[in-house]
Design an enzyme around this catalytic site. Structure first.
Site, PDB file in Angstrom:
ATOM      1  N   HIS A 144       0.802  -1.232   0.000  1.00 42.60           N
ATOM      2  CA  HIS A 144       0.000   0.000   0.000  1.00 42.60           C
ATOM      3  C   HIS A 144       0.838   1.286   0.000  1.00 42.60           C
ATOM      4  O   HIS A 144       0.562   2.227   0.746  1.00 42.60           O
ATOM      5  CB  HIS A 144      -0.957  -0.005   1.198  1.00 42.60           C
ATOM      6  CG  HIS A 144      -2.002  -1.086   1.139  1.00 42.60           C
ATOM      7  ND1 HIS A 144      -2.513  -1.588  -0.037  1.00 42.60           N
ATOM      8  CD2 HIS A 144      -2.647  -1.766   2.143  1.00 42.60           C
ATOM      9  CE1 HIS A 144      -3.415  -2.517   0.230  1.00 42.60           C
ATOM     10  NE2 HIS A 144      -3.512  -2.658   1.536  1.00 42.60           N
ATOM     11  N   HIS A 219      -9.578   1.926   0.663  1.00 40.49           N
ATOM     12  CA  HIS A 219      -9.494   0.776   1.570  1.00 40.49           C
ATOM     13  C   HIS A 219     -10.558   0.820   2.669  1.00 40.49           C
ATOM     14  O   HIS A 219     -10.253   0.672   3.850  1.00 40.49           O
ATOM     15  CB  HIS A 219      -8.094   0.701   2.173  1.00 40.49           C
ATOM     16  CG  HIS A 219      -7.678  -0.681   2.567  1.00 40.49           C
ATOM     17  ND1 HIS A 219      -8.447  -1.497   3.374  1.00 40.49           N
ATOM     18  CD2 HIS A 219      -6.586  -1.411   2.245  1.00 40.49           C
ATOM     19  CE1 HIS A 219      -7.824  -2.648   3.537  1.00 40.49           C
ATOM     20  NE2 HIS A 219      -6.686  -2.624   2.862  1.00 40.49           N
ATOM     21  N   GLU A 357     -11.248  -3.980  -2.572  1.00 44.93           N
ATOM     22  CA  GLU A 357     -10.403  -2.926  -3.140  1.00 44.93           C
ATOM     23  C   GLU A 357     -10.303  -3.107  -4.653  1.00 44.93           C
ATOM     24  O   GLU A 357      -9.665  -4.033  -5.125  1.00 44.93           O
ATOM     25  CB  GLU A 357      -9.010  -3.002  -2.504  1.00 44.93           C
ATOM     26  CG  GLU A 357      -9.027  -2.876  -0.997  1.00 44.93           C
ATOM     27  CD  GLU A 357      -7.938  -3.710  -0.316  1.00 44.93           C
ATOM     28  OE1 GLU A 357      -6.753  -3.384  -0.475  1.00 44.93           O
ATOM     29  OE2 GLU A 357      -8.283  -4.701   0.358  1.00 44.93           O
TER      30      GLU A 357
HETATM   31  C1  GLA Z   1      -5.003  -5.451   1.954  1.00 44.33           C
HETATM   32  C2  GLA Z   1      -4.007  -6.535   2.001  1.00 44.33           C
HETATM   33  C3  GLA Z   1      -4.144  -7.252   3.294  1.00 44.33           C
HETATM   34  C4  GLA Z   1      -3.977  -6.318   4.444  1.00 44.33           C
HETATM   35  C5  GLA Z   1      -4.933  -5.191   4.331  1.00 44.33           C
HETATM   36  C6  GLA Z   1      -4.683  -4.175   5.405  1.00 44.33           C
HETATM   37  O1  GLA Z   1      -6.264  -5.938   1.844  1.00 44.33           O
HETATM   38  O2  GLA Z   1      -4.118  -7.417   0.926  1.00 44.33           O
HETATM   39  O3  GLA Z   1      -3.192  -8.272   3.355  1.00 44.33           O
HETATM   40  O4  GLA Z   1      -2.677  -5.797   4.459  1.00 44.33           O
HETATM   41  O5  GLA Z   1      -4.839  -4.591   3.065  1.00 44.33           O
HETATM   42  O6  GLA Z   1      -4.522  -4.729   6.668  1.00 44.33           O
END
Ligand code: GLA
Length: 393
Positions: A144, A219, A357
């Site tokens: 991210h 997110h 997402e």
């Molecule tokens: C995304 C990632 C997960 C986790 C979340 C945040 O969905 O794929 O593995 O890191 O973000 O916790």
């Protein structure tokens, strides 16, 4: 049957006096419409960051009881209130009551994610023959956007409301080499809440002055019950995808696009999230549940396409997600462990929120066969996702 033209004719010719109330009604309606052009996003303080920067909370409302609140820290969606089947309004996203929650939190609640949504293997990729190293913050990988992603930056907000919608535009300029990524990137995230429909539209736009990679997403964690003390395991999920991208033990795609048919990853028909989540399946073990990217159908077509649908049988709330993106990461809140103190003091426990997402595939810069995430100067990056709410019996 009384023809309306005939009725109008009769009214005009036979009783002009009756026209007065009619004219008044027309004028009233016009005034009401004119009021519509005054739509405005409400602004309030949301405190100061640890560095003393003021953060604001922007509230978008519509005429049907929906309310979305966004803060200038991380262009984060902090609250999304929608009706259930009885018209009862509740907040269906997880988050914090105060700014320090967002500053210290590691769960990305509601944040605008960039530069690169999801993982890049080893935090490394090659572009135009040059190797770029970005910070690793998730085991061996970068997640991210690195250590300080877009969800932890201060954005500048402008009210772009129209007569038919509340509109909030947030901008951020990411300097060249920020978190190791090449190019000065100018990025805009625009939230639009139409006055007359229960959908929140998120538009992304970006330009760069050097070749770079980019994968923006939001997110939000949804819990359609509106009560985050409950898990999301009874929510029924549909994903418009026939394939997903399996991962290794560090959640990096292997490069394969695997058919979902006959696996716990088949959500082509509405299925309770909890129905198969604990099956003895290597991919589910790697993700500690669902934490994978699905390959959306009809990726060759342009425009918004249905990606996912979530239905909560208890409240009747339905969330449909439409997107221009080729993939969707479905994450079943497996890292929530009851330590994050959320809104109203609620401790968010295991699987009490789910993220969907919309995105390009994880680690695309290292997978030439995946749809490209390269952005070049003079190109304009555009991406749109719509969260559409309704209810069902
Ligand atoms: C995304 C990632 C997960 C986790 C979340 C945040 O969905 O794929 O593995 O890191 O973000 O916790």
């Amino acid at each position: 049957m009384l023809d309306s033209d005939a009725l109008r004719g009769r009214l005009v010719t036979r009783s002009p006096a009756i026209l007065l109330p009619l004219i008044a009604l027309v004028l009233l309606t016009a005034t009401f419409d004119a009021k519509g052009t005054d739509r405005k996003v409400q602004v309030s303080d949301f405190g100061k960051t640890a560095n003393g920067i003021s953060v604001y909370r922007y509230t978008l409302t519509n005429d049907r009881g929906v309310e979305a609140a966004v803060i200038s820290y991380g262009a984060t969606l902090v609250s999304l209130k929608v009706p259930d089947r009885d018209g009862k309004i509740a907040d269906v996203v997880l988050g914090y009551d105060t700014l320090d929650g967002y500053e210290q939190g590691a769960s990305y609640f509601g944040g605008s994610i960039g530069r690169y949504g999801n993982r890049i293997a080893g935090g490394q990729f090659t572009l135009d023959g040059k190797v770029f190293q970005i910070p690793t913050n998730d085991g061996p990988n970068s997640l991210h956007g690195g250590t300080i992603g877009f969800n932890k930056r201060i954005w500048t907000a402008v009210d772009r409301s129209r007569s038919d919608a509340d509109v909030l535009e947030l901008s951020y300029t990411s300097p060249d080499e920020e978190e190791g990524y090449p190019g000065t990137l100018k990025v805009k995230v625009t939230y639009t809440l139409p006055a007359e429909s229960n959908e929140l539209r998120i538009d992304y736009m970006a330009t760069t002055d050097k070749d770079t990679v980019l994968n923006l997403t939001n997110h939000s964690y949804f819990n359609l019950t509106g009560d985050a003390s409950q898990t999301i395991l009874d929510h029924q999920l549909t994903l418009h995808a026939l394939k997903f991208t399996p991962v290794d033990s560090t959640l990096i795609p292997t490069g394969e696009e695997r058919a979902v048919q006959g696996t716990p990853f088949d959500f082509t028909k509405p299925t309770a999230i909890g129905a198969r989540i604990n099956q003895d399946d290597e991919q589910l073990k790697f993700g500690k549940g669902y934490d994978h990217n699905w390959v959306l159908e009809k990726t060759d077509k342009v425009g918004l396409q249905p990606a996912a649908e979530v239905f909560d049988p208890t409240s009747g709330r339905v969330l449909e997600i439409l997107t221009t993106e080729p993939g969707i990461q479905f994450y079943s809140g497996n890292f929530l462990d009851g330590t994050a103190k959320g809104k109203g003091g609620q401790l968010y426990a295991y699987r009490t929120g789910l993220a969907l997402e919309t995105q390009h595939f994880p680690d695309s810069p290292n997978h030439p066969k995946f749809p490209s995430t390269v952005l070049k100067p003079r190109q304009i990056y555009r991406s749109t996702t719509v969260l559409r709410f309704s209810t069902r019996k």
